[in-house]
Design an enzyme around this catalytic site. Structure first.
Site, PDB file in Angstrom:
ATOM      1  N   ALA A 252      -4.004  14.643   5.812  1.00 57.95           N
ATOM      2  CA  ALA A 252      -3.829  13.384   6.480  1.00 57.95           C
ATOM      3  C   ALA A 252      -2.691  12.595   5.465  1.00 57.95           C
ATOM      4  O   ALA A 252      -2.756  12.418   4.383  1.00 57.95           O
ATOM      5  CB  ALA A 252      -4.898  12.431   6.662  1.00 57.95           C
TER       6      ALA A 252
ATOM      7  N   LYS B  54      -9.268  -0.596  -5.774  1.00 56.62           N
ATOM      8  CA  LYS B  54      -9.498   0.245  -4.376  1.00 56.62           C
ATOM      9  C   LYS B  54     -10.739   0.576  -4.030  1.00 56.62           C
ATOM     10  O   LYS B  54     -11.321   1.388  -5.019  1.00 56.62           O
ATOM     11  CB  LYS B  54      -8.206   1.323  -4.660  1.00 56.62           C
ATOM     12  CG  LYS B  54      -8.378   2.065  -3.135  1.00 56.62           C
ATOM     13  CD  LYS B  54      -7.812   1.398  -2.027  1.00 56.62           C
ATOM     14  CE  LYS B  54      -8.066   2.284  -0.774  1.00 56.62           C
ATOM     15  NZ  LYS B  54      -6.665   2.557  -0.025  1.00 56.62           N
TER      16      LYS B  54
ATOM     17  N   HIS C  16       0.874  -1.209  -0.124  1.00 59.28           N
ATOM     18  CA  HIS C  16       0.031   0.001   0.049  1.00 59.28           C
ATOM     19  C   HIS C  16       0.859   1.204  -0.173  1.00 59.28           C
ATOM     20  O   HIS C  16       1.416   1.532   1.009  1.00 59.28           O
ATOM     21  CB  HIS C  16      -0.757   0.062   1.373  1.00 59.28           C
ATOM     22  CG  HIS C  16      -1.886   1.135   1.129  1.00 59.28           C
ATOM     23  ND1 HIS C  16      -3.123   0.894   1.841  1.00 59.28           N
ATOM     24  CD2 HIS C  16      -1.511   2.587   1.170  1.00 59.28           C
ATOM     25  CE1 HIS C  16      -3.546   2.292   1.789  1.00 59.28           C
ATOM     26  NE2 HIS C  16      -2.809   3.276   1.368  1.00 59.28           N
TER      27      HIS C  16
ATOM     28  N   HIS D 116     -10.285   0.795   2.230  1.00 51.48           N
ATOM     29  CA  HIS D 116     -10.017   1.828   3.216  1.00 51.48           C
ATOM     30  C   HIS D 116     -11.262   1.607   4.073  1.00 51.48           C
ATOM     31  O   HIS D 116     -12.262   1.878   4.021  1.00 51.48           O
ATOM     32  CB  HIS D 116     -10.037   2.961   2.578  1.00 51.48           C
ATOM     33  CG  HIS D 116      -9.718   4.078   3.532  1.00 51.48           C
ATOM     34  ND1 HIS D 116      -8.486   4.794   3.575  1.00 51.48           N
ATOM     35  CD2 HIS D 116     -10.424   4.450   4.585  1.00 51.48           C
ATOM     36  CE1 HIS D 116      -8.497   5.507   4.728  1.00 51.48           C
ATOM     37  NE2 HIS D 116      -9.736   5.461   5.245  1.00 51.48           N
TER      38      HIS D 116
ATOM     39  N   ASP E  86       1.571   2.788   3.572  1.00 45.07           N
ATOM     40  CA  ASP E  86       0.748   3.762   3.675  1.00 45.07           C
ATOM     41  C   ASP E  86       1.580   4.977   3.283  1.00 45.07           C
ATOM     42  O   ASP E  86       1.195   5.920   3.903  1.00 45.07           O
ATOM     43  CB  ASP E  86      -0.164   3.791   4.312  1.00 45.07           C
ATOM     44  CG  ASP E  86      -1.588   4.746   4.089  1.00 45.07           C
ATOM     45  OD1 ASP E  86      -1.619   5.354   2.776  1.00 45.07           O
ATOM     46  OD2 ASP E  86      -2.445   5.033   5.003  1.00 45.07           O
TER      47      ASP E  86
ATOM     48  N   HIS F 227      -4.362  -0.752   6.066  1.00 49.91           N
ATOM     49  CA  HIS F 227      -3.909   0.088   7.139  1.00 49.91           C
ATOM     50  C   HIS F 227      -4.467  -0.047   8.639  1.00 49.91           C
ATOM     51  O   HIS F 227      -5.360   0.903   8.967  1.00 49.91           O
ATOM     52  CB  HIS F 227      -3.611   1.355   6.849  1.00 49.91           C
ATOM     53  CG  HIS F 227      -4.726   1.941   6.052  1.00 49.91           C
ATOM     54  ND1 HIS F 227      -5.919   1.835   6.082  1.00 49.91           N
ATOM     55  CD2 HIS F 227      -4.570   2.525   4.824  1.00 49.91           C
ATOM     56  CE1 HIS F 227      -6.734   2.492   5.394  1.00 49.91           C
ATOM     57  NE2 HIS F 227      -6.059   2.996   4.474  1.00 49.91           N
TER      58      HIS F 227
ATOM     59  N   HIS G  96       1.570   5.392  -1.648  1.00 55.08           N
ATOM     60  CA  HIS G  96       1.062   6.595  -2.319  1.00 55.08           C
ATOM     61  C   HIS G  96       2.322   7.241  -3.005  1.00 55.08           C
ATOM     62  O   HIS G  96       3.397   7.626  -2.196  1.00 55.08           O
ATOM     63  CB  HIS G  96       0.447   7.696  -1.611  1.00 55.08           C
ATOM     64  CG  HIS G  96      -0.855   7.181  -0.887  1.00 55.08           C
ATOM     65  ND1 HIS G  96      -1.844   7.153  -1.495  1.00 55.08           N
ATOM     66  CD2 HIS G  96      -0.904   6.327   0.213  1.00 55.08           C
ATOM     67  CE1 HIS G  96      -2.679   6.531  -0.882  1.00 55.08           C
ATOM     68  NE2 HIS G  96      -2.263   6.033   0.357  1.00 55.08           N
TER      69      HIS G  96
HETATM   70  C1  NCD Z   1      -3.483   9.160   1.802  1.00 55.41           C
HETATM   71  C2  NCD Z   1      -3.229  10.119   1.127  1.00 55.41           C
HETATM   72  O1  NCD Z   1      -2.594  11.072   1.607  1.00 55.41           O
HETATM   73  O2  NCD Z   1      -3.246   9.880  -0.108  1.00 55.41           O
HETATM   74  N1  NCD Z   1      -3.553   9.672   3.398  1.00 55.41           N
HETATM   75  C3  NCD Z   1      -3.471   8.915   4.655  1.00 55.41           C
HETATM   76  O3  NCD Z   1      -3.756   9.536   5.870  1.00 55.41           O
HETATM   77  N2  NCD Z   1      -3.254   7.692   4.671  1.00 55.41           N
HETATM   78  C4  NCD Z   1      -4.885   8.479   1.815  1.00 55.41           C
HETATM   79  C5  NCD Z   1      -5.251   7.186   2.494  1.00 55.41           C
HETATM   80  O4  NCD Z   1      -4.615   6.275   2.339  1.00 55.41           O
HETATM   81  O5  NCD Z   1      -6.198   7.225   3.495  1.00 55.41           O
HETATM   82 ZN    ZN Z   2      -3.147   4.846   1.889  1.00 53.50          ZN
END
Ligand code: NCD
Ligand code: ZN
Length: 350
Positions: A268, A104, A18, A141, A252, A179, A20
């Protein structure tokens, strides 16, 4: 208790289930932080606009490949962002052709860039049935978004209100609860017989909600799902170090620039890509379970996804504290690296 005799550890190269990576300048800056240690990663599709179709996933994968640092041997595993208008045939074709590994599910409004997510689960039923048929996992999620549900309860309520009914309706669907942050989720995954696994992040093994809120607010520890109380963190550590095949690493790692995080309504997301393996080795070492690290980072994930573990290895060596940069620079601005709050003794020789 740490096993003092263990000062080097060679494990199969880890994967991140996972991640980003973002796009553009941010992608360019953060990609090397993952490719340095990891062989593969499940790439989150929550760009603006989101990666919804197979064609969009193929384009995004091409942009990732174009940003790849020289010499990197890294495979991005793409995901499709599920919307109420997702076409089951497009999902089937994206999976068949190898463009997309998973789909997702974001409940609408759950987190950063999730406005296009699902409100009415009946509308995505045909897609889920197609995925069950072809063996394509759904990454979830797991938080409800109702305003009247306390943010610390949103994961536990999601299990009862959404996940249990969904898994009953489509029992052959492989689901990754992503997560996880609660003992409730750990217990739910452990009690399931098949087709359910969970990813655990690096930071949720290390911080609880006091780290965010006690003694001043710490925006760099704010992510979604938000870290819970200490009993939950302990349950996550127990699951991670258990070797149980249903639990594996999904960092994450979610980079946002400092200006985006440090404001009255901050984003976040915690950026853990650079130091994740050192952090995890420390957590497993302190628990006396270093020998289970490989299962968590390198074996259980491919097992659930039906893939082989990576063929090559990395070696971790224990020594004087290793330092990671407090921030990385990107053309969009600085991004702060997760600070675990303790010394990291495990160096990674990739
Ligand atoms: C993630 C993001 O910034 O894309 N943020 C997070 O707090 N984990 C989005 C997500 O996976 O919830
Ligand atoms: Zn995430």
């Amino acid at each position: 208790m740490p096993d003092l005799a263990l000062t080097t550890l060679t494990i199969r190269r880890p994967d991140d289930w996972h991640l980003h990576l973002r796009d553009g300048a941010m992608l360019q800056a953060v990609l090397p932080e993952t490719t340095r240690h990891f062989g593969r990663a499940i790439i989150m599709p929550n760009l603006v606009p989101p990666v919804v179709t197979g064609a969009q996933a193929a384009d995004y994968r091409a942009r990732i490949m174009a940003a790849m640092p020289a010499g990197a041997d890294f495979k991005p595993l793409m995901t499709l962002y599920l919307t109420e208008t997702t076409d089951p045939d497009d999902v089937r074709e994206a999976h068949r052709s190898g463009v997309a590994t998973a789909v997702k599910l974001y409940p609408a409004g759950a987190t950063t860039n999730s406005a296009s997510g699902v409100r009415d689960f009946e509308k995505v039923r045909a897609v889920l049935e197609t995925m069950a048929e072809i063996g394509m996992p759904l990454c979830v999620h797991g938080e409800v978004t109702d305003r009247d549900i306390d943010i610390f309860d949103r994961e536990a309520v999601f299990i009862d209100r959404v996940l249990k009914p969904l898994r009953k309706k489509v029992p052959d669907l492989k689901v990754v609860m992503e997560h996880v942050t609660t003992k409730d989720a750990v217990d739910y995954v452990r009690d399931s017989h098949k087709n359910l696994a969970a990813t655990i992040t690096t930071h949720h093994l290390i911080i609880n909600r006091n780290h965010i809120l006690a003694g001043g607010i710490k925006p760099h520890f704010y992510c979604l799902p938000v870290a819970k109380r200490e009993t939950h963190r302990v349950a996550l550590v127990q699951a991670a170090i258990s070797g149980d095949k249903r639990f594996f690493l999904g960092t994450d790692s979610a980079p946002h620039t400092d200006p985006a995080k440090l404001q009255p309504c901050g984003c976040a997301g915690i950026f853990t890509a650079p130091n994740t393996m050192s952090c995890l080795a420390e957590v497993f070492d302190v628990a006396g379970k270093l020998k289970k690290l490989e299962a968590f980072t390198s074996l259980n994930g491919p097992g659930f996804y039906g893939l082989e573990p990576n063929a090559d290895t990395i070696t971790l060596t224990k020594g004087d504290p290793v330092s990671y940069p407090a921030q990385i620079t990107t053309a969009d601005g600085p991004v702060t690296v997760f600070d675990p709050g303790f010394d990291l003794h495990w160096h990674v020789d990739a």
